[in-house]
Scaffold this motif. Sequence first.
Motif, mmCIF file in Angstrom:
data_model
loop_
_atom_site.group_PDB
_atom_site.id
_atom_site.type_symbol
_atom_site.label_atom_id
_atom_site.label_comp_id
_atom_site.label_asym_id
_atom_site.label_seq_id
_atom_site.Cartn_x
_atom_site.Cartn_y
_atom_site.Cartn_z
ATOM 1 N N SER A 167 0.916 -1.512 -0.134
ATOM 2 C CA SER A 167 0.331 -0.121 -0.062
ATOM 3 C C SER A 167 0.709 1.301 -0.026
ATOM 4 N N THR A 168 0.643 2.294 -1.010
ATOM 5 C CA THR A 168 0.689 3.519 -0.710
ATOM 6 C C THR A 168 -0.095 4.460 -0.211
ATOM 7 N N ARG A 169 -1.155 4.248 0.265
ATOM 8 C CA ARG A 169 -2.287 5.244 0.720
ATOM 9 C C ARG A 169 -1.854 6.000 2.082
ATOM 10 N N THR A 170 -0.677 5.577 2.432
ATOM 11 C CA THR A 170 -0.056 7.357 3.463
ATOM 12 C C THR A 170 0.610 7.498 2.811
ATOM 13 N N ALA A 171 1.136 9.068 3.923
ATOM 14 C CA ALA A 171 2.852 8.955 2.750
ATOM 15 C C ALA A 171 3.938 7.818 3.633
ATOM 16 N N ALA A 172 3.164 7.980 5.610
ATOM 17 C CA ALA A 172 4.487 6.662 5.568
ATOM 18 C C ALA A 172 4.230 5.412 4.940
ATOM 19 N N SER A 208 -1.037 14.295 -1.873
ATOM 20 C CA SER A 208 -1.867 15.375 -2.256
ATOM 21 C C SER A 208 -3.087 15.881 -1.041
ATOM 22 N N LEU A 209 -3.376 16.699 -0.897
ATOM 23 C CA LEU A 209 -4.662 16.735 0.092
ATOM 24 C C LEU A 209 -6.136 18.106 -0.348
ATOM 25 N N ILE A 210 -6.660 17.344 -0.565
ATOM 26 C CA ILE A 210 -7.942 18.125 -1.005
ATOM 27 C C ILE A 210 -8.892 18.816 0.320
ATOM 28 N N GLY A 212 -12.904 23.578 4.796
ATOM 29 C CA GLY A 212 -13.200 22.201 6.232
ATOM 30 C C GLY A 212 -12.647 21.428 5.346
ATOM 31 N N LYS A 213 -12.411 20.210 5.997
ATOM 32 C CA LYS A 213 -12.166 18.926 5.278
ATOM 33 C C LYS A 213 -12.731 18.643 4.341
ATOM 34 N N ALA A 214 -12.482 18.386 3.193
ATOM 35 C CA ALA A 214 -13.296 17.716 2.336
ATOM 36 C C ALA A 214 -13.362 15.978 3.079
ATOM 37 N N ASP A 215 -14.721 15.092 2.699
ATOM 38 C CA ASP A 215 -14.610 13.950 2.994
ATOM 39 C C ASP A 215 -14.368 12.392 1.807
ATOM 40 N N ALA A 216 -14.940 12.168 2.068
ATOM 41 C CA ALA A 216 -13.903 10.924 1.142
ATOM 42 C C ALA A 216 -15.200 10.947 -0.230
ATOM 43 N N ASP A 217 -16.357 11.424 -0.514
ATOM 44 C CA ASP A 217 -17.415 11.827 -1.700
ATOM 45 C C ASP A 217 -16.817 12.858 -2.064
ATOM 46 N N ILE A 232 -9.409 9.227 -1.772
ATOM 47 C CA ILE A 232 -8.416 9.692 -0.690
ATOM 48 C C ILE A 232 -7.883 8.206 -1.095
ATOM 49 N N GLY A 233 -6.175 8.083 -0.965
ATOM 50 C CA GLY A 233 -4.610 7.546 -0.908
ATOM 51 C C GLY A 233 -4.355 7.652 -2.304
ATOM 52 N N GLY A 234 -5.042 7.751 -3.229
ATOM 53 C CA GLY A 234 -4.570 7.712 -4.263
ATOM 54 C C GLY A 234 -4.215 9.003 -5.597
HETATM 55 N N1 5CA Z 1 -0.558 7.586 -1.868
HETATM 56 C C1 5CA Z 1 0.192 8.795 -0.548
HETATM 57 C C2 5CA Z 1 0.876 8.971 -1.340
HETATM 58 S S1 5CA Z 1 1.987 9.371 -2.168
HETATM 59 C C3 5CA Z 1 -1.142 9.610 -0.500
HETATM 60 O O1 5CA Z 1 -1.718 10.147 -0.522
HETATM 61 N N2 5CA Z 1 -1.406 10.279 0.852
HETATM 62 S S2 5CA Z 1 -2.541 11.039 1.702
HETATM 63 O O2 5CA Z 1 -1.105 11.537 2.954
HETATM 64 O O3 5CA Z 1 -2.086 12.438 0.119
HETATM 65 O O4 5CA Z 1 -3.517 10.808 1.480
HETATM 66 C C4 5CA Z 1 -4.019 10.641 2.256
HETATM 67 C C5 5CA Z 1 -4.873 12.248 3.429
HETATM 68 O O5 5CA Z 1 -5.747 11.061 3.248
HETATM 69 C C6 5CA Z 1 -4.325 12.156 4.709
HETATM 70 O O6 5CA Z 1 -3.299 12.233 4.913
HETATM 71 C C7 5CA Z 1 -5.419 12.382 4.875
HETATM 72 O O7 5CA Z 1 -5.491 13.460 5.157
HETATM 73 C C8 5CA Z 1 -7.220 11.958 4.156
HETATM 74 N N3 5CA Z 1 -7.947 11.122 4.787
HETATM 75 C C9 5CA Z 1 -7.547 10.231 4.937
HETATM 76 N N4 5CA Z 1 -8.462 9.776 5.155
HETATM 77 C C10 5CA Z 1 -9.929 10.414 5.671
HETATM 78 C C11 5CA Z 1 -11.148 10.537 5.728
HETATM 79 N N5 5CA Z 1 -11.804 9.452 5.925
HETATM 80 N N6 5CA Z 1 -11.809 11.907 5.476
HETATM 81 C C12 5CA Z 1 -10.869 13.385 4.564
HETATM 82 N N7 5CA Z 1 -9.593 12.376 3.916
HETATM 83 C C13 5CA Z 1 -8.722 11.835 4.792
#
Ligand code: 5CA
Length: 134
Positions: free
Chosen positions: A6-11, A27-29, A63-68, A78-80
Motif C-alpha cells: 500500500s502507498t495509501r498514506t505518506a508513511a 496531495s490533500l483536498i 473545511g475538510k473534504a470527505d471521501a465522497d 483518498i490514498g491515491g
Molecule cells: N498515496 C499517498 C502519498 S504518495 C497519499 O495519497 N497520501 S496522502 O497523505 O496524500 O493521502 C491520505 C490523506 O487523505 C491523509 O493524509 C488524510 O489527510 C486524508 N484522509 C484520510 N482519510 C480521510 C477521510 N476519511 N476523509 C478525508 N480525508 C482523509
Amino acid sequence: MELPDSTRTAADAAQAIGCTVAQIAKSLIFRAEEADRPILVIASGVNRVNEKTLAAILGEKIGKADADFVRQRAGFVIGGVPPVGHIEPIETFLDEDLLQYDEIWAAAGTPHAVFRLTPDELARATAGKVICIR
Ligand code: 5CA
C-alpha cells in the motif's frame, strides 16, 4: 511505479519506495466552504497543513473534504489522489518544504501507484502557489 504494498498514506508510500516521509508529496483536498470548491494542498509527508493559515490566504472558510467530495471533485479515491490530472481544475498550493529535495514522490491515482519527480517539475505541472503550509 506500481507497488505491491500500500502507498495509501505518506508513511506507507515512503516505506514501500524506500525514501523519507518528508520526500512524499501528499496531495490533500480541502473544501472552500462558501464557494463549495476543492482546494489542493501538496504537502511534504511530514507536515500538517495549518487550516487557519490556508483560510487566511484564501480569504475563505476551509473545511475538510470527505471521501465522497474528494472522489467527486478530484476524481480519485483518498490514498491515491495525484497532484495533477483531476476532473476539474483545482486551485493549488505547494508546501515550500518540498523544494529542498532533489527528488520527491507523489501518488499516481491509486493507493498502489506513485511517481517520482523534481520539485521544479511539480511546480510547473501544477502552477501551484508556493506557501508555508505549517
Ligand atoms: N498515496 C499517498 C502519498 S504518495 C497519499 O495519497 N497520501 S496522502 O497523505 O496524500 O493521502 C491520505 C490523506 O487523505 C491523509 O493524509 C488524510 O489527510 C486524508 N484522509 C484520510 N482519510 C480521510 C477521510 N476519511 N476523509 C478525508 N480525508 C482523509
